[in-house]
Design a protein around this motif. Structure first.
Motif, mmCIF file in Angstrom:
data_model
loop_
_atom_site.group_PDB
_atom_site.id
_atom_site.type_symbol
_atom_site.label_atom_id
_atom_site.label_comp_id
_atom_site.label_asym_id
_atom_site.label_seq_id
_atom_site.Cartn_x
_atom_site.Cartn_y
_atom_site.Cartn_z
ATOM 1 N N ILE A 64 -17.249 43.370 26.935
ATOM 2 C CA ILE A 64 -17.430 42.203 27.795
ATOM 3 C C ILE A 64 -16.916 42.537 29.185
ATOM 4 O O ILE A 64 -15.754 42.934 29.342
ATOM 5 C CB ILE A 64 -16.685 40.970 27.243
ATOM 6 N N PRO B 83 -18.065 36.319 24.263
ATOM 7 C CA PRO B 83 -19.378 36.694 24.799
ATOM 8 C C PRO B 83 -20.226 35.485 25.181
ATOM 9 O O PRO B 83 -20.386 34.547 24.401
ATOM 10 C CB PRO B 83 -20.007 37.466 23.629
ATOM 11 N N ARG B 84 -20.732 35.528 26.402
ATOM 12 C CA ARG B 84 -21.539 34.430 26.925
ATOM 13 C C ARG B 84 -22.979 34.876 27.173
ATOM 14 O O ARG B 84 -23.890 34.468 26.498
ATOM 15 C CB ARG B 84 -20.918 33.916 28.235
ATOM 16 N N THR B 85 -23.130 35.751 28.157
ATOM 17 C CA THR B 85 -24.458 36.155 28.589
ATOM 18 C C THR B 85 -24.620 37.653 28.413
ATOM 19 O O THR B 85 -23.806 38.422 28.930
ATOM 20 C CB THR B 85 -24.670 35.799 30.077
ATOM 21 N N PRO B 86 -25.647 38.097 27.672
ATOM 22 C CA PRO B 86 -25.887 39.546 27.580
ATOM 23 C C PRO B 86 -26.035 40.137 28.978
ATOM 24 O O PRO B 86 -26.645 39.527 29.860
ATOM 25 C CB PRO B 86 -27.190 39.627 26.785
ATOM 26 N N ARG C 9 -18.497 45.124 20.760
ATOM 27 C CA ARG C 9 -18.832 44.360 21.966
ATOM 28 C C ARG C 9 -18.000 44.835 23.145
ATOM 29 O O ARG C 9 -16.807 45.089 23.001
ATOM 30 C CB ARG C 9 -18.580 42.860 21.744
ATOM 31 N N GLU D 27 -22.910 46.168 21.953
ATOM 32 C CA GLU D 27 -23.580 45.131 22.720
ATOM 33 C C GLU D 27 -22.726 44.808 23.939
ATOM 34 O O GLU D 27 -21.493 44.731 23.846
ATOM 35 C CB GLU D 27 -23.772 43.873 21.865
ATOM 36 N N THR D 28 -23.349 44.641 25.093
ATOM 37 C CA THR D 28 -22.607 44.383 26.323
ATOM 38 C C THR D 28 -22.899 42.977 26.843
ATOM 39 O O THR D 28 -24.041 42.510 26.797
ATOM 40 C CB THR D 28 -22.960 45.413 27.406
ATOM 41 N N TYR D 29 -21.853 42.332 27.356
ATOM 42 C CA TYR D 29 -21.965 40.962 27.844
ATOM 43 C C TYR D 29 -21.269 40.843 29.197
ATOM 44 O O TYR D 29 -20.474 41.702 29.578
ATOM 45 C CB TYR D 29 -21.313 39.982 26.862
#
Length: 629
Positions: free
Chosen positions: A312, A368-371, A310, A338-340
């Protein structure tokens, strides 16, 4: 840029730097007998030492995780450096001047120059750190205290102070033997009317290190109102400092980034400090530039392209922060991670948040909150009047390419449906179809490979003779006949083969043209719950006219069964799956034969287990038919 390092010089570096001396910088070694040393492996968790070093051979090996190699391999692995970066660092320790081949720069001069510039920065960092305790630097100490940083924090991050006079550092470095040319080239000094003067004066100083831990530049924060310079002033571009290729805090964060498979990108030096002090030790920041492609490369090396990793991003909630987030999204698909995006309440940055609400609030912020892609879509959609058809259409035109860039096919389909909801377009399949067409266009235009996560073997190349309605097929092949029947059922009677058909892989269809049709069905959203315009969507997903013609052909061709029901459909599903299982069994049997009797016991056991599972599944398909799917 340097060419290839001379092979003799690489060998000289290996011979000159004892492996036990290098490894001892990272872990404690003790006698293992036979002239070897042992310690706890730095590459995996273990309770008893299985990591051994042979000083006489210049090699290391871990009997637990199987990592091994020479001194260069060890430094590359533990510090996440490239081969050339590692050789250059070890050469500097050994005092070896490297020669470069293939048309590089003047090797002896440039390599010696880099060493001198690094040494100048190290001396400057010590000077600035000492100056932070001076009476003049009280304004800097108050600035740090006002942001929650004590003396220990300043020492941990190497924060210092540059005196307000014209040439304090310049005179200091001259006294250390550095020439005016070196001081100007390093960016520590600049030309004045009567010779070099300090570039940084009366400012709070942060040393900027590369991933190997060498100081390559500085970031300087304005403290006084009569300072007419910018709020933050960084080292200019130099032979050792490229702002697009450095990340502040990477030297402190790299091990935890690699260990946790997570990186937190913040906007400033104090934000990095606040995060680390709050326990978020994977925080890093860019240095006076937007997050870009070279920064991605640094993080990819640490994250090892781990799909579960991840990244962020934290940005201010204002317009500038939103713009920065959208710029970051442009490089999003270069990550396997995955990026947030995380935006603090009331638009506070991590440093302000720590002051206002404490360490726990900072740690909670970067969960992580919002992609990032979702944030990017919402920023686009909000610019249009969605109450009108024209506004919705314009928003879709801009947003569809964003969704089409998503590599994971399942995620892309889900986000396309989500986009339809954002836009208020009730026909979700229309949006899915539009995104699918844009994705295909991007692949054709870019020629840079796939945009989803399917294995390469699932992406057959279609060679279609133009004179035929579809690519040539061997219709006498039992496998091809069954695949053809199953595709006809999927197109004409999708309810009979759903939902099992949608779980079939592209590679279960051995004829490339049939695999292409299967891909079209998948890109159109699948056969399950097919709507009235299902065939139109499948045809629209075709990559070219030949495949589109084959879809049409299969959609109208007679199904060869007197009774077209679930029993007949199940038989076709079973035959296609059973042939795929049998093919895989042959592959596994071949792998087992290649391992032989002396193969790794764990690998042999794993292959034997897979063979047993496949055999049992194949037998279930033969005995129970469609019930075993």
């Amino acid at each position: 840029m340097a060419g290839r390092i001379n092979d003799d010089d690489v060998k000289a570096v290996r011979d000159a730097v004892p492996i036990d001396a290098v490894v001892s910088e990272y872990l404690q070694l003790r006698n293992a007998g036979g002239g070897n040393l042992k310690g706890l492996c730095p590459f995996h968790d273990e309770k008893s030492p299985s990591f051994q070093v042979s000083p006489s051979k210049g090699l290391f090996h871990c009997f637990g995780c199987q990592e091994g190699g020479d001194t260069i391999a060890f430094v590359m692995k533990i510090d996440h450096l490239s081969f050339s970066e590692t050789v250059e660092r070890l050469a500097a320790k050994a005092g070896i001047t490297l020669r470069y081949e293939e048309g590089g720069y003047n090797p002896g001069h440039q390599r010696g120059e880099r060493i001198r510039l690094i040494e100048a920065h190290q001396a400057a960092a010590r000077f600035y750190a000492e100056q932070l305790g001076s009476a003049e630097a009280e304004i800097g100490r108050k600035f740090l205290a006002g942001r929650g940083f004590d003396q220990a924090a300043a020492e941990h991050f190497g924060v210092g102070y540059s005196p307000a006079g014209w040439d304090h550092l310049t005179r200091f470095l001259r006294g250390k033997g550095f020439s005016d040319k070196e001081l100007i080239l390093s960016g520590l000094s600049q030309d004045g009317r009567r010779g070099p003067i300090d570039r940084f004066r009366g400012r709070l100083m942060w040393p900027i290190k590369d991933v190997g831990g060498e100081i390559v530049g500085f970031g300087a924060r304005k403290l006084r109102d009569d300072d007419n310079g910018p709020k933050y002033l960084n080292t200019p571009e130099t032979p050792v400092y490229k702002k697009s290729q450095v990340l502040y805090g990477i030297d402190l964060a790299k091990k935890d980034i690699a260990k946790a498979s997570r990186a937190v990108v913040v906007e400033g030096y104090t934000d990095v400090m606040a995060c680390h002090l709050a326990g978020v030790t994977t925080a890093i920041a860019t240095c006076g530039t937007a997050f870009g492609g070279d920064h991605v490369k640094i993080l990819r090396r640490l994250l090892m392209d781990n799909g579960s990793a991840r990244v962020i991003f934290t940005f201010d909630g204002d317009a500038a922060g939103q713009k920065a987030a959208l710029r970051a999204f442009e490089d999003d698909q270069k990550f396997a991670a995955e990026t947030y995006i995380a935006v603090a309440p009331e638009g506070m940055d991590p440093c302000d948040l720590r002051l206002a609400k404490g360490d726990e609030a900072v740690a909670d912020l970067v969960e992580p909150r919002t992609p990032l892609f979702e944030f990017a879509l919402r920023q686009i959609v909000r610019r249009y009047d969605l109450e009108t058809p024209a506004g919705r259409a314009a928003a879709l035109d801009e947003a569809a390419p964003i969704v089409a860039k998503l590599k994971n096919l399942a995620v892309r389909h889900g986000v396309a449906v989500q986009l339809a909801g954002m836009l208020g377009i009730m026909d979700e399949r229309f949006v899915v179809q539009r995104v699918s067409r844009v994705a295909q266009w991007q692949r054709d235009r870019g020629g840079r490979g796939r945009t989803d996560d399917r294995p390469r073997r699932e992406m057959p190349q279609i060679q279609a003779p133009a004179a035929q309605p579809g690519p040539a097929l061997n219709l006498r092949s039992p496998a091809h006949r069954t695949e053809r029947e199953l595709l006809k059922l999927a197109l004409q009677r999708p309810e009979l083969v759903s939902p099992a058909f949608d779980a079939y892989g592209i590679d279960e269809f051995t004829a490339p043209p049939y695999a292409a049709v299967r891909q079209c069905v998948q890109d159109a959203g699948g056969a399950t719950g097919a709507p009235a315009d299902y065939l139109d969507a499948v045809r629209a997903a075709a990559p070219d006219d030949a495949v589109r013609a084959l879809v049409t052909e299969l959609a109208v061709e007679t199904i060869f069964a007197k009774t077209i029901d679930e029993v007949y459909a199940g038989a076709q599903l079973v035959q296609v799956r059973l042939r795929a299982v049998d093919r895989r069994i042959r592959d596994v049997q071949g792998a087992l034969a290649r391992l032989g009797q002396n193969g790794d016991p764990e690998k042999v056991a794993a292959v034997q287990n897979e063979l047993w599972v496949l055999t049992q599944y194949g037998q279930s398909l033969r005995n129970d038919g469609a019930a075993a799917l």
